[in-house]
Design a protein around this motif. Structure first.
Motif, PDB file in Angstrom:
ATOM      1  N   VAL A  31       0.832  -1.199   0.000  1.00  0.00           N
ATOM      2  CA  VAL A  31       0.000   0.000   0.000  1.00  0.00           C
ATOM      3  C   VAL A  31       0.868   1.251   0.000  1.00  0.00           C
ATOM      4  O   VAL A  31       2.082   1.185   0.211  1.00  0.00           O
ATOM      5  N   ALA A  32       0.211   2.412  -0.219  1.00  0.00           N
ATOM      6  CA  ALA A  32       0.950   3.667  -0.370  1.00  0.00           C
ATOM      7  C   ALA A  32       0.700   4.675   0.736  1.00  0.00           C
ATOM      8  O   ALA A  32       1.355   5.715   0.768  1.00  0.00           O
ATOM      9  N   GLY A  33      -0.247   4.412   1.650  1.00  0.00           N
ATOM     10  CA  GLY A  33      -0.570   5.406   2.666  1.00  0.00           C
ATOM     11  C   GLY A  33      -0.865   4.795   4.019  1.00  0.00           C
ATOM     12  O   GLY A  33      -1.058   3.578   4.137  1.00  0.00           O
ATOM     13  N   PRO A  34      -0.923   5.625   5.058  1.00  0.00           N
ATOM     14  CA  PRO A  34      -1.102   5.133   6.427  1.00  0.00           C
ATOM     15  C   PRO A  34      -2.461   4.486   6.670  1.00  0.00           C
ATOM     16  O   PRO A  34      -2.545   3.470   7.366  1.00  0.00           O
ATOM     17  N   ASP A  35      -3.526   5.052   6.127  1.00  0.00           N
ATOM     18  CA  ASP A  35      -4.856   4.461   6.327  1.00  0.00           C
ATOM     19  C   ASP A  35      -4.946   3.087   5.682  1.00  0.00           C
ATOM     20  O   ASP A  35      -5.483   2.137   6.272  1.00  0.00           O
ATOM     21  N   ALA A  36      -4.417   2.987   4.465  1.00  0.00           N
ATOM     22  CA  ALA A  36      -4.413   1.694   3.774  1.00  0.00           C
ATOM     23  C   ALA A  36      -3.553   0.685   4.529  1.00  0.00           C
ATOM     24  O   ALA A  36      -3.875  -0.512   4.564  1.00  0.00           O
ATOM     25  N   ARG A  60       5.937  13.312   6.298  1.00  0.00           N
ATOM     26  CA  ARG A  60       6.807  13.606   7.436  1.00  0.00           C
ATOM     27  C   ARG A  60       6.985  12.368   8.308  1.00  0.00           C
ATOM     28  O   ARG A  60       8.055  11.769   8.316  1.00  0.00           O
ATOM     29  N   ASP A  61       5.965  11.968   9.062  1.00  0.00           N
ATOM     30  CA  ASP A  61       6.114  10.831   9.971  1.00  0.00           C
ATOM     31  C   ASP A  61       4.873   9.948  10.001  1.00  0.00           C
ATOM     32  O   ASP A  61       4.665   9.203  10.956  1.00  0.00           O
ATOM     33  N   GLU A  62       4.057  10.029   8.936  1.00  0.00           N
ATOM     34  CA  GLU A  62       2.812   9.254   8.937  1.00  0.00           C
ATOM     35  C   GLU A  62       3.044   7.762   9.083  1.00  0.00           C
ATOM     36  O   GLU A  62       2.261   7.058   9.728  1.00  0.00           O
ATOM     37  N   GLY A  63       4.114   7.253   8.477  1.00  0.00           N
ATOM     38  CA  GLY A  63       4.394   5.824   8.579  1.00  0.00           C
ATOM     39  C   GLY A  63       4.687   5.391   9.998  1.00  0.00           C
ATOM     40  O   GLY A  63       4.173   4.375  10.475  1.00  0.00           O
ATOM     41  N   LEU A  64       5.514   6.172  10.681  1.00  0.00           N
ATOM     42  CA  LEU A  64       5.833   5.865  12.077  1.00  0.00           C
ATOM     43  C   LEU A  64       4.592   5.928  12.953  1.00  0.00           C
ATOM     44  O   LEU A  64       4.355   5.051  13.794  1.00  0.00           O
ATOM     45  N   ARG A  65       3.786   6.963  12.759  1.00  0.00           N
ATOM     46  CA  ARG A  65       2.588   7.097  13.579  1.00  0.00           C
ATOM     47  C   ARG A  65       1.587   5.973  13.305  1.00  0.00           C
ATOM     48  O   ARG A  65       0.916   5.484  14.215  1.00  0.00           O
ATOM     49  N   ALA A  66       1.510   5.550  12.039  1.00  0.00           N
ATOM     50  CA  ALA A  66       0.627   4.425  11.711  1.00  0.00           C
ATOM     51  C   ALA A  66       1.133   3.134  12.355  1.00  0.00           C
ATOM     52  O   ALA A  66       0.340   2.310  12.835  1.00  0.00           O
ATOM     53  N   ALA A  67       2.445   2.954  12.395  1.00  0.00           N
ATOM     54  CA  ALA A  67       3.011   1.761  13.029  1.00  0.00           C
ATOM     55  C   ALA A  67       2.694   1.740  14.524  1.00  0.00           C
ATOM     56  O   ALA A  67       2.355   0.690  15.090  1.00  0.00           O
ATOM     57  N   ILE A  68       2.806   2.902  15.160  1.00  0.00           N
ATOM     58  CA  ILE A  68       2.482   2.995  16.593  1.00  0.00           C
ATOM     59  C   ILE A  68       1.010   2.681  16.818  1.00  0.00           C
ATOM     60  O   ILE A  68       0.646   1.952  17.753  1.00  0.00           O
ATOM     61  N   GLU A  69       0.150   3.213  15.949  1.00  0.00           N
ATOM     62  CA  GLU A  69      -1.279   2.945  16.073  1.00  0.00           C
ATOM     63  C   GLU A  69      -1.584   1.461  15.850  1.00  0.00           C
ATOM     64  O   GLU A  69      -2.428   0.881  16.546  1.00  0.00           O
ATOM     65  N   ALA A  70      -0.893   0.839  14.908  1.00  0.00           N
ATOM     66  CA  ALA A  70      -1.099  -0.591  14.651  1.00  0.00           C
ATOM     67  C   ALA A  70      -0.744  -1.422  15.880  1.00  0.00           C
ATOM     68  O   ALA A  70      -1.456  -2.377  16.228  1.00  0.00           O
ATOM     69  N   ARG A  71       0.341  -1.052  16.558  1.00  0.00           N
ATOM     70  CA  ARG A  71       0.736  -1.785  17.757  1.00  0.00           C
ATOM     71  C   ARG A  71      -0.178  -1.469  18.936  1.00  0.00           C
ATOM     72  O   ARG A  71      -0.284  -2.267  19.864  1.00  0.00           O
ATOM     73  N   ARG A  72      -0.816  -0.313  18.910  1.00  0.00           N
ATOM     74  CA  ARG A  72      -1.813  -0.022  19.946  1.00  0.00           C
ATOM     75  C   ARG A  72      -3.040  -0.905  19.747  1.00  0.00           C
ATOM     76  O   ARG A  72      -3.595  -1.432  20.706  1.00  0.00           O
ATOM     77  N   ARG A  73      -3.449  -1.052  18.481  1.00  0.00           N
ATOM     78  CA  ARG A  73      -4.617  -1.873  18.189  1.00  0.00           C
ATOM     79  C   ARG A  73      -4.347  -3.357  18.430  1.00  0.00           C
ATOM     80  O   ARG A  73      -5.195  -4.069  18.961  1.00  0.00           O
ATOM     81  N   ARG A  74      -3.172  -3.797  18.000  1.00  0.00           N
ATOM     82  CA  ARG A  74      -2.814  -5.212  18.174  1.00  0.00           C
ATOM     83  C   ARG A  74      -1.412  -5.254  18.766  1.00  0.00           C
ATOM     84  O   ARG A  74      -0.421  -5.281  18.045  1.00  0.00           O
ATOM     85  N   PRO A  75      -1.309  -5.243  20.098  1.00  0.00           N
ATOM     86  CA  PRO A  75      -0.010  -5.170  20.762  1.00  0.00           C
ATOM     87  C   PRO A  75       0.966  -6.238  20.249  1.00  0.00           C
ATOM     88  O   PRO A  75       0.604  -7.396  20.067  1.00  0.00           O
ATOM     89  N   GLY A  76       2.195  -5.790  20.043  1.00  0.00           N
ATOM     90  CA  GLY A  76       3.223  -6.711  19.599  1.00  0.00           C
ATOM     91  C   GLY A  76       3.282  -6.925  18.108  1.00  0.00           C
ATOM     92  O   GLY A  76       4.084  -7.737  17.628  1.00  0.00           O
ATOM     93  N   THR A  77       2.444  -6.214  17.321  1.00  0.00           N
ATOM     94  CA  THR A  77       2.492  -6.340  15.868  1.00  0.00           C
ATOM     95  C   THR A  77       3.916  -6.063  15.378  1.00  0.00           C
ATOM     96  O   THR A  77       4.437  -4.967  15.596  1.00  0.00           O
TER      97      THR A  77
END
Length: 217
Positions: A31-36, A60-77
């Motif tokens: 994918v090309a974006g954080p939401d996707a 800027r940092d959308e990828g990093l923030r999306a990664a943090i959100e992914a680990r919040r939703r599913r810890p340890g991703t």
């Protein structure tokens, strides 16, 4: 190993797909974006995600923030972050939960296919991998600490290999010393870095976090 890729540049994204296929991985989404990215992670629940730091819309940092959100939703991703530069703002937060399964590599490292595959498998299995260039960048700062906490050259080597995600046995092999010697060095590092007794894996992650603090100081 099932992988999700998030990279906005089409050529780089397709290059990562081919590279991971050569490494016997199955790319289940590119994918090309954080939401996707978040949608793909929720849907596919892959073994690991490979994520560029800078994604649309601001790059800027959308990828990093999306990664943090992914680990919040599913810890340890498991997430392997790729960046052109050392981005410190959110990296510490990404590592701070101490669950492992996190990597931070500069994009130049992808050219070393064999090492990239090793790092990717380490992250997928719950390890923590920090780019050697980031590790080397902090050595001068460690050398300038107070005498009571200053690490010896060998201790700095061991800490650097820890930050790269190597196990005690792998560190022993890299430095041609025994695992017992490695354990002694690590215990000295924990003492000098004021990391109290407790879970060893957690303290290893805290040591990496202190690297990031030193870099950003």
């Amino acid at each position: 190993m099932r992988v999700v890729i998030a990279e906005d540049l089409l050529l780089l994204r397709e290059g990562l797909v081919r590279l991971l296929t050569e490494l016997d991985c199955t790319v289940v989404a590119a994918v090309a974006g954080p939401d996707a990215l978040l949608d793909a992670l929720d849907r596919e629940q892959p073994d690991v995600a490979v994520v560029d730091v800078r994604l649309p819309p601001t790059f800027r940092d959308e990828g990093l923030r999306a990664a943090i959100e992914a680990r919040r939703r599913r810890p340890g991703t498991p997430v392997l972050i790729l960046s052109q530069y050392v981005e410190r703002t959110y990296v510490r937060e990404l590592l701070a939960d101490a669950r492992g399964g996190v990597g931070y590599l500069l994009k130049d490292r992808v050219s070393d296919v064999r090492q990239f595959g090793t790092d990717l498998r380490a992250v997928a299995s719950g390890g923590t991998v920090l780019d050697p260039q980031v590790v080397r960048a902090v050595f001068d700062r460690l050398a300038r600490t107070t005498p009571e906490t200053r690490l010896t050259p060998r201790e700095r080597e061991v800490l650097g290999l820890m930050a790269r995600g190597l196990s005690n046995s792998a560190i022993a092999g890299e430095l041609c010393i025994t695992e017992r010697a490695v354990s002694k060095y690590i215990n000295r590092i924990f003492a000098k870095r004021d990391l109290p007794p407790g879970d060893t894996v957690h303290r290893r992650v805290l040591a990496v976090l202190q690297y990031l603090d030193d870099i950003s100081a």
